[in-house]
Scaffold this active site. Structure first.
Site, PDB file in Angstrom:
ATOM      1  N   ALA A 212       9.027  36.783 -13.117  1.00 50.10           N
ATOM      2  CA  ALA A 212       8.918  35.518 -12.393  1.00 50.10           C
ATOM      3  C   ALA A 212       9.926  35.486 -11.261  1.00 50.10           C
ATOM      4  O   ALA A 212      11.046  35.963 -11.401  1.00 50.10           O
ATOM      5  CB  ALA A 212       9.166  34.336 -13.325  1.00 50.10           C
ATOM      6  N   ASP A 213       9.496  34.936 -10.144  1.00 53.40           N
ATOM      7  CA  ASP A 213      10.407  34.701  -9.039  1.00 53.40           C
ATOM      8  C   ASP A 213      11.041  33.325  -9.162  1.00 53.40           C
ATOM      9  O   ASP A 213      12.141  33.102  -8.680  1.00 53.40           O
ATOM     10  CB  ASP A 213       9.675  34.841  -7.706  1.00 53.40           C
TER      11      ASP A 213
END
Length: 154
Positions: A20-21
């Site tokens: 995930a960013d």
């Protein structure tokens, strides 16, 4: 390819795990384009969908994925390709000499997002360096405990 793999080998796959960013406070997750479709595939095939992310990625100030600004990349990234120049017989003329060619009609409208947002409803758990955050009985994520642990340790 992922859909074909799961249709063929799904019984041998325990879960899909992505990075995930950014993770919003409600668990909506922004990650590289295609992550949302993997979550849908996991749900269809009845397997877990997990997000692996350090706590620094969890943004409690952002309430939901709808507040995450998605980067849009240049359309030329998907309408043109660049490679070595070839001779008529298919041999590479020189490694240094390249050419760019269009693979789409000039002036075509292109939407090229770098990320997509996966709704929390499709995510079974968020794996962090201090443990896994699962949904509560209300079906919602509560990330406060993984941050409270840090305050209590320090």
């Amino acid at each position: 390819m992922a859909a074909a793999l799961l249709a063929r080998e799904g019984d041998n796959v325990a879960a899909i795990v992505v990075g995930a960013d950014r993770v919003a406070a409600n668990g909506d997750t922004a990650n590289k384009i295609g992550t949302y479709s993997l979550a849908i595939l996991a749900r269809y095939h009845g397997m877990k969908f997990l997000v692996a992310a350090p706590r620094t990625t969890i943004d409690l100030a952002t309430r939901s994925g709808g507040e995450i600004v998605i980067e849009e990349r240049a359309g030329e990234e998907v309408t043109r390709i660049k490679g070595p120049k070839l001779a008529d017989d298919g041999r590479v003329m020189t490694e240094e000499e390249t050419e760019t060619i269009s693979i789409a009609a000039e002036g075509i409208d292109v939407w090229n997002p770098a990320f997509d947002v996966t709704p929390a409803e499709l995510i079974d758990g968020v794996v962090t360096e201090v443990g896994v955050v699962q949904k509560g009985t209300d079906g919602k994520f509560d990330f406060r405990s993984i941050f409270d642990n840090v305050r209590n340790e320090g």
